[in-house]
Design an enzyme around this catalytic site. Structure first.
Site, PDB file in Angstrom:
ATOM      1  N   GLY A  95       0.823  -1.215   0.000  1.00 33.18           N
ATOM      2  CA  GLY A  95       0.000   0.000   0.000  1.00 33.18           C
ATOM      3  C   GLY A  95       0.852   1.257   0.000  1.00 33.18           C
ATOM      4  O   GLY A  95       0.544   2.233   0.679  1.00 33.18           O
ATOM      5  N   ALA A  96       1.924   1.243  -0.811  1.00 30.84           N
ATOM      6  CA  ALA A  96       2.885   2.359  -0.782  1.00 30.84           C
ATOM      7  C   ALA A  96       2.549   3.461  -1.784  1.00 30.84           C
ATOM      8  O   ALA A  96       3.327   4.387  -1.953  1.00 30.84           O
ATOM      9  CB  ALA A  96       4.295   1.834  -1.049  1.00 30.84           C
ATOM     10  N   GLY A 111      -0.970   7.732   1.261  1.00 30.78           N
ATOM     11  CA  GLY A 111      -1.041   7.800   2.721  1.00 30.78           C
ATOM     12  C   GLY A 111       0.272   7.479   3.425  1.00 30.78           C
ATOM     13  O   GLY A 111       1.353   7.894   3.014  1.00 30.78           O
ATOM     14  N   GLY A 162       1.855   4.654   3.765  1.00 24.88           N
ATOM     15  CA  GLY A 162       2.762   3.770   3.035  1.00 24.88           C
ATOM     16  C   GLY A 162       3.672   4.552   2.112  1.00 24.88           C
ATOM     17  O   GLY A 162       4.873   4.259   1.991  1.00 24.88           O
ATOM     18  N   SER A 181      -3.999  -0.431  14.637  1.00 27.73           N
ATOM     19  CA  SER A 181      -4.763   0.773  14.976  1.00 27.73           C
ATOM     20  C   SER A 181      -5.141   0.678  16.442  1.00 27.73           C
ATOM     21  O   SER A 181      -5.352  -0.425  16.967  1.00 27.73           O
ATOM     22  CB  SER A 181      -6.029   0.796  14.117  1.00 27.73           C
ATOM     23  OG  SER A 181      -6.962   1.697  14.644  1.00 27.73           O
ATOM     24  N   TYR A 240     -13.844  -3.383  10.957  1.00 25.86           N
ATOM     25  CA  TYR A 240     -12.502  -2.782  10.936  1.00 25.86           C
ATOM     26  C   TYR A 240     -11.777  -3.105  12.252  1.00 25.86           C
ATOM     27  O   TYR A 240     -10.621  -3.549  12.239  1.00 25.86           O
ATOM     28  CB  TYR A 240     -12.588  -1.263  10.733  1.00 25.86           C
ATOM     29  CG  TYR A 240     -11.235  -0.580  10.723  1.00 25.86           C
ATOM     30  CD1 TYR A 240     -10.403  -0.671   9.600  1.00 25.86           C
ATOM     31  CD2 TYR A 240     -10.763   0.138  11.822  1.00 25.86           C
ATOM     32  CE1 TYR A 240      -9.156  -0.053   9.576  1.00 25.86           C
ATOM     33  CE2 TYR A 240      -9.520   0.756  11.803  1.00 25.86           C
ATOM     34  CZ  TYR A 240      -8.722   0.661  10.685  1.00 25.86           C
ATOM     35  OH  TYR A 240      -7.474   1.269  10.662  1.00 25.86           O
TER      36      TYR A 240
HETATM   37  N1  NAP Z   1      -4.900   7.131   8.959  1.00 27.76           N
HETATM   38  C1  NAP Z   1      -5.217   6.726  10.180  1.00 27.76           C
HETATM   39  O1  NAP Z   1      -5.686   7.494  11.027  1.00 27.76           O
HETATM   40  C2  NAP Z   1      -4.958   5.304  10.583  1.00 27.76           C
HETATM   41  C3  NAP Z   1      -5.236   4.943  11.904  1.00 27.76           C
HETATM   42  C4  NAP Z   1      -4.972   3.650  12.308  1.00 27.76           C
HETATM   43  C5  NAP Z   1      -4.444   2.739  11.433  1.00 27.76           C
HETATM   44  N2  NAP Z   1      -4.201   3.109  10.145  1.00 27.76           N
HETATM   45  C6  NAP Z   1      -3.665   2.088   9.237  1.00 27.76           C
HETATM   46  O2  NAP Z   1      -2.594   2.609   8.485  1.00 27.76           O
HETATM   47  C7  NAP Z   1      -2.488   1.879   7.264  1.00 27.76           C
HETATM   48  C8  NAP Z   1      -2.338   2.855   6.114  1.00 27.76           C
HETATM   49  O3  NAP Z   1      -3.537   3.605   6.006  1.00 27.76           O
HETATM   50  P1  NAP Z   1      -3.550   5.123   5.490  1.00 27.76           P
HETATM   51  O4  NAP Z   1      -4.050   5.934   6.612  1.00 27.76           O
HETATM   52  O5  NAP Z   1      -2.286   5.461   4.832  1.00 27.76           O
HETATM   53  O6  NAP Z   1      -4.757   5.017   4.430  1.00 27.76           O
HETATM   54  P2  NAP Z   1      -4.834   5.451   2.903  1.00 27.76           P
HETATM   55  O7  NAP Z   1      -4.367   6.847   2.707  1.00 27.76           O
HETATM   56  O8  NAP Z   1      -6.227   5.108   2.500  1.00 27.76           O
HETATM   57  O9  NAP Z   1      -3.795   4.459   2.191  1.00 27.76           O
HETATM   58  C9  NAP Z   1      -4.047   3.083   2.166  1.00 27.76           C
HETATM   59  C10 NAP Z   1      -3.139   2.438   1.170  1.00 27.76           C
HETATM   60  O10 NAP Z   1      -3.436   1.041   1.153  1.00 27.76           O
HETATM   61  C11 NAP Z   1      -3.615   0.651  -0.188  1.00 27.76           C
HETATM   62  N3  NAP Z   1      -4.514  -0.486  -0.324  1.00 27.76           N
HETATM   63  C12 NAP Z   1      -5.807  -0.588   0.042  1.00 27.76           C
HETATM   64  N4  NAP Z   1      -6.282  -1.791  -0.286  1.00 27.76           N
HETATM   65  C13 NAP Z   1      -5.269  -2.466  -0.873  1.00 27.76           C
HETATM   66  C14 NAP Z   1      -5.136  -3.745  -1.433  1.00 27.76           C
HETATM   67  N5  NAP Z   1      -6.164  -4.602  -1.470  1.00 27.76           N
HETATM   68  N6  NAP Z   1      -3.946  -4.107  -1.932  1.00 27.76           N
HETATM   69  C15 NAP Z   1      -2.889  -3.269  -1.918  1.00 27.76           C
HETATM   70  N7  NAP Z   1      -2.953  -2.021  -1.430  1.00 27.76           N
HETATM   71  C16 NAP Z   1      -4.138  -1.634  -0.910  1.00 27.76           C
HETATM   72  C17 NAP Z   1      -4.164   1.874  -0.895  1.00 27.76           C
HETATM   73  O11 NAP Z   1      -3.936   1.718  -2.274  1.00 27.76           O
HETATM   74  P3  NAP Z   1      -4.785   2.453  -3.393  1.00 27.76           P
HETATM   75  O12 NAP Z   1      -3.987   3.682  -3.665  1.00 27.76           O
HETATM   76  O13 NAP Z   1      -4.795   1.476  -4.504  1.00 27.76           O
HETATM   77  O14 NAP Z   1      -6.139   2.716  -2.820  1.00 27.76           O
HETATM   78  C18 NAP Z   1      -3.341   2.965  -0.249  1.00 27.76           C
HETATM   79  O15 NAP Z   1      -2.089   3.079  -0.873  1.00 27.76           O
HETATM   80  C19 NAP Z   1      -3.735   1.002   7.178  1.00 27.76           C
HETATM   81  O16 NAP Z   1      -3.404  -0.319   7.559  1.00 27.76           O
HETATM   82  C20 NAP Z   1      -4.660   1.618   8.198  1.00 27.76           C
HETATM   83  O17 NAP Z   1      -5.601   0.710   8.718  1.00 27.76           O
HETATM   84  C21 NAP Z   1      -4.429   4.368   9.702  1.00 27.76           C
END
Ligand code: NAP
Length: 294
Positions: free
Chosen positions: A21-22, A25, A27, A138, A164
Site C-alpha cells: 500500500g505504498a 497515505g 505507506g 490501529s 474494521y
Molecule cells: N490514517 C489513520 O488514522 C490510521 C489509523 C490507524 C491505522 N491506520 C492504518 O494505516 C495503514 C495505512 O492507512 P492510510 O491511513 O495510509 O490510508 P490510505 O491513505 O487510504 O492508504 C491506504 C493504502 O493502502 C492501499 N490499499 C488498500 N487496499 C489495498 C489492497 N487490497 N492491496 C494493496 N494495497 C491496498 C491503498 O492503495 P490504493 O492507492 O490502490 O487505494 C493505499 O495506498 C492502514 O493499515 C490503516 O488501517 C491508519
C-alpha cells in the site's frame, strides 16, 4: 526529551524493504523515507501506475510491483515470484469502514485486506525475511473481538466499524503470535506492531459520511500523515524487542512521536492467538510455516 523523527533514521544502504500500500497515505511516506535513508524499497501496490507516480517523487532505489493484498491469488503470485532477502516487510495496506463486500476468495473485504492478506503474505515471504516484519495496526484494535468461528461476518449482522476493529485486532494478535513463534524457533527475525494514532490520510477522508470533514475538523487534534508514519519508521529501524507495540506518545496514543506502548490484553492473549492462527491457516490455505510455541 528529544523526539524521534524521520531525520533520525539510520543509514539503510544495502537493506531491502517491502511496503504494501505504498502508493498513498502512510505507506507512501514510509517508502519515501526508507528510500531516502538508502534502502532499496519495493512498493507493493494495487495499481502499478499509482505506484509509479508515487515512486517518481522519491529519491533513492525504488521498484514498483503489483500486489492486491485482498486477493489470495495475487498474494501467492507476489510471494512466489520473490527472490532474495527482505530485511524489512511492512504490512501497511489497509481499508476502513467499507460496506459489506466479499472478495473472490469469499472473504469479507476488510478482513481480507487488513488481516488475511498480511497473514498469508507474511507466512509465504517469511523464508526470505532476515530482520523484521512490521504490522500496521490501529488503536481501534482495542474495540475488536476475536471471533475465529465467524471471521467473515456470515453468522452476524455486518457492522462496518466493528469489522474494521476486528480485522485490526486479528492482525495484532497475529503479529504478536508470530513473534512468539519466531522466538521459540530460534529465529533472529522480530515481529513488531506499529500504529499511527489518527492521521489525516485518505483512510479518514470519508469517515463520518462527509468527505474531508473529519480530516479538516480534527487536523489540530491528530497527526498529519508525516507524523502518522513515524511509528512505522521507528518500528522498522530501531533496536526494540520483537513483540513491541509502537505508537504516538501523546494522550490516548492519538498524536505525537513514536514510543513503545501497550497493546490490549486480548491482543496479547496466546490462547486467542493459537485458535485464531489455526482458523486463519485453514481459511486461507496457508500451511503453518511456524509451529505454535510450546
Ligand atoms: N490514517 C489513520 O488514522 C490510521 C489509523 C490507524 C491505522 N491506520 C492504518 O494505516 C495503514 C495505512 O492507512 P492510510 O491511513 O495510509 O490510508 P490510505 O491513505 O487510504 O492508504 C491506504 C493504502 O493502502 C492501499 N490499499 C488498500 N487496499 C489495498 C489492497 N487490497 N492491496 C494493496 N494495497 C491496498 C491503498 O492503495 P490504493 O492507492 O490502490 O487505494 C493505499 O495506498 C492502514 O493499515 C490503516 O488501517 C491508519
Amino acid at each position: 526529551m528529544t523526539k524521534w523523527t524521520a531525520a533520525d533514521l539510520p543509514e539503510l544502504t544495502g537493506r531491502t524493504a517491502v511496503v504494501t500500500g505504498a502508493s498513498g497515505g502512510l505507506g507512501l511516506i514510509t517508502a519515501g523515507e526508507l528510500a531516502r535513508a538508502g534502502a532499496r524499497v519495493v512498493l507493493a501496490v494495487r495499481t502499478v501506475s499509482r505506484g509509479e507516480q508515487a515512486a517518481l517523487a522519491m529519491s533513492g532505489r525504488t521498484e514498483v510491483r503489483q500486489l492486491d493484498v485482498a486477493s489470495l491469488e495475487s498474494v501467492r503470485r507476489f510471494a512466489g515470484e520473490w527472490t532474495g532477502d527482505i530485511d524489512i516487510l511492512i504490512n501497511n495496506a489497509g481499508i476502513m469502514q467499507v460496506p459489506l463486500a466479499y472478495t473472490a476468495d469469499g472473504l469479507e473485504s476488510q478482513a481480507a485486506t487488513n488481516y488475511f492478506g498480511p497473514f498469508t503474505l507474511t507466512n509465504l515471504l517469511l523464508p526470505h525475511v532476515t530482520d523484521r516484519v512490521i504490522t500496521v495496526s490501529s488503536q481501534l484494535h482495542r474495540r475488536g473481538h476475536v471471533r475465529p468461528g465467524d471471521l467473515n461476518w456470515k453468522a452476524r449482522r455486518y457492522h462496518a466499524t466493528a469489522a474494521y476493529c476486528d480485522s485490526k485486532l486479528d492482525a495484532t494478535v497475529f503479529a504478536l503470535e508470530l513473534n512468539r513463534r519466531l522466538a521459540a524457533s530460534g529465529s533472529p527475525v522480530r515481529s513488531i506492531v506499529a500504529h499511527p494514532g489518527i492521521a489525516t490520510t485518505n483512510l479518514t477522508a470519508h469517515v463520518g459520511g462527509v468527505p474531508g470533514l473529519v480530516n479538516r475538523a480534527m487536523r489540530f487534534m491528530v497527526n498529519d500523515a508525516e507524523h502518522g508514519a513515524l511509528p512505522i519508521l521507528y518500528a522498522a529501524s530501531q533496536d526494540i524487542p520483537g513483540g513491541s507495540y509502537v505508537g504516538p506518545d501523546g494522550p490516548g496514543s492519538i498524536k505525537g512521536y513514536p514510543a513503545v506502548r501497550k497493546p490490549s490484553r486480548a491482543a496479547s492473549d496466546p490462547d486467542n492467538a493459537r485458535v485464531l492462527w489455526d482458523a486463519t491457516a485453514e481459511l486461507t490455505g496457508t500451511g503453518a510455516q511456524l509451529p505454535a510455541a510450546a
